[in-house]
Design a protein around this motif. Sequence first.
Motif, PDB file in Angstrom:
ATOM      1  N   ARG A 145       0.832  -1.214   0.000  1.00 37.15           N
ATOM      2  CA  ARG A 145       0.000   0.000   0.000  1.00 37.15           C
ATOM      3  C   ARG A 145       0.866   1.264   0.000  1.00 37.15           C
ATOM      4  O   ARG A 145       0.538   2.247  -0.674  1.00 37.15           O
ATOM      5  N   ARG A 146       1.971   1.236   0.738  1.00 36.51           N
ATOM      6  CA  ARG A 146       2.866   2.413   0.749  1.00 36.51           C
ATOM      7  C   ARG A 146       3.468   2.665  -0.626  1.00 36.51           C
ATOM      8  O   ARG A 146       3.669   3.819  -1.017  1.00 36.51           O
ATOM      9  N   GLN A 147       3.743   1.600  -1.363  1.00 30.93           N
ATOM     10  CA  GLN A 147       4.309   1.786  -2.706  1.00 30.93           C
ATOM     11  C   GLN A 147       3.293   2.464  -3.619  1.00 30.93           C
ATOM     12  O   GLN A 147       3.631   3.350  -4.398  1.00 30.93           O
ATOM     13  N   HIS A 148       2.029   2.074  -3.514  1.00 32.47           N
ATOM     14  CA  HIS A 148       0.975   2.718  -4.313  1.00 32.47           C
ATOM     15  C   HIS A 148       0.799   4.171  -3.894  1.00 32.47           C
ATOM     16  O   HIS A 148       0.558   5.045  -4.736  1.00 32.47           O
ATOM     17  N   ASP A 149       0.937   4.430  -2.608  1.00 29.75           N
ATOM     18  CA  ASP A 149       0.771   5.787  -2.098  1.00 29.75           C
ATOM     19  C   ASP A 149       1.875   6.726  -2.596  1.00 29.75           C
ATOM     20  O   ASP A 149       1.662   7.931  -2.710  1.00 29.75           O
ATOM     21  N   ARG A 150       3.037   6.184  -2.909  1.00 26.12           N
ATOM     22  CA  ARG A 150       4.126   7.027  -3.418  1.00 26.12           C
ATOM     23  C   ARG A 150       3.720   7.729  -4.709  1.00 26.12           C
ATOM     24  O   ARG A 150       4.144   8.849  -4.975  1.00 26.12           O
ATOM     25  N   LEU A 151       2.918   7.076  -5.522  1.00 20.95           N
ATOM     26  CA  LEU A 151       2.427   7.701  -6.748  1.00 20.95           C
ATOM     27  C   LEU A 151       1.486   8.853  -6.413  1.00 20.95           C
ATOM     28  O   LEU A 151       1.603   9.940  -6.977  1.00 20.95           O
ATOM     29  N   ARG A 152       0.561   8.592  -5.508  1.00 22.35           N
ATOM     30  CA  ARG A 152      -0.397   9.629  -5.144  1.00 22.35           C
ATOM     31  C   ARG A 152       0.305  10.854  -4.566  1.00 22.35           C
ATOM     32  O   ARG A 152      -0.043  11.988  -4.861  1.00 22.35           O
ATOM     33  N   ARG A 153       1.333  10.611  -3.746  1.00 23.38           N
ATOM     34  CA  ARG A 153       2.074  11.709  -3.120  1.00 23.38           C
ATOM     35  C   ARG A 153       3.129  12.303  -4.035  1.00 23.38           C
ATOM     36  O   ARG A 153       3.789  13.258  -3.680  1.00 23.38           O
ATOM     37  N   ARG A 154       3.302  11.713  -5.222  1.00 22.06           N
ATOM     38  CA  ARG A 154       4.290  12.163  -6.206  1.00 22.06           C
ATOM     39  C   ARG A 154       5.722  12.020  -5.681  1.00 22.06           C
ATOM     40  O   ARG A 154       6.618  12.752  -6.070  1.00 22.06           O
TER      41      ARG A 154
END
Length: 191
Positions: free
Chosen positions: A66-75
């Motif tokens: 989930r943190r890896q996916h969140d890296r995209l959202r947070r740029r």
Amino acid sequence: MVPVSRPDQPDVPLILPRLEGPALSMRAFRGDDVDAIREAGRDRLVPLITTVPEDADQEQALAFIRRQHDRLRRRAGYSFAIADADDVAIGQIGLWLRDERHGRASIGYWLRPSARGRGLAAAALAVLCDWACTLPQLNRLELYVEPWNEASWRTAERAGFVREGLMRSWQIVDGTPRDMYMYSLLTATQR
């Protein structure tokens, strides 16, 4: 079409492409990649220099995904699962955009222990760099490797990175300042 990061649009999430190379691909992490994360978490070094949890259980491995996916959202950058020819995750490679406004990105990678020694990290690094060099906002790719980690710095050199020097006490690893070799690769517009 190549997904392009837009530093002038900080609220627009990044788009993670699927990258293909010989005998491997790079893709988004999935729930069935837990075994790769758990194996990497049992390595004595990977958890020290990454966000892979040490001795991860199922839920901790899923939280990592989930943190890896969140890296995209947070740029923050692009986090790819490295997958073998059977689409089984064997590691991670990331293009991190903390210094994107200066035309720089850094790269980090790891392989699960059972996938090492076959040139797959070098292959993944080459594919990632080919793609990253198409991103118009980047002039320079960087990576940092501890001097003792010969396998990793040889991987960087095989992918065309040039060692620029020794960064003394550059990164805290396991609570201790560690020296790091700095490597760079200039994008096509800067070569």
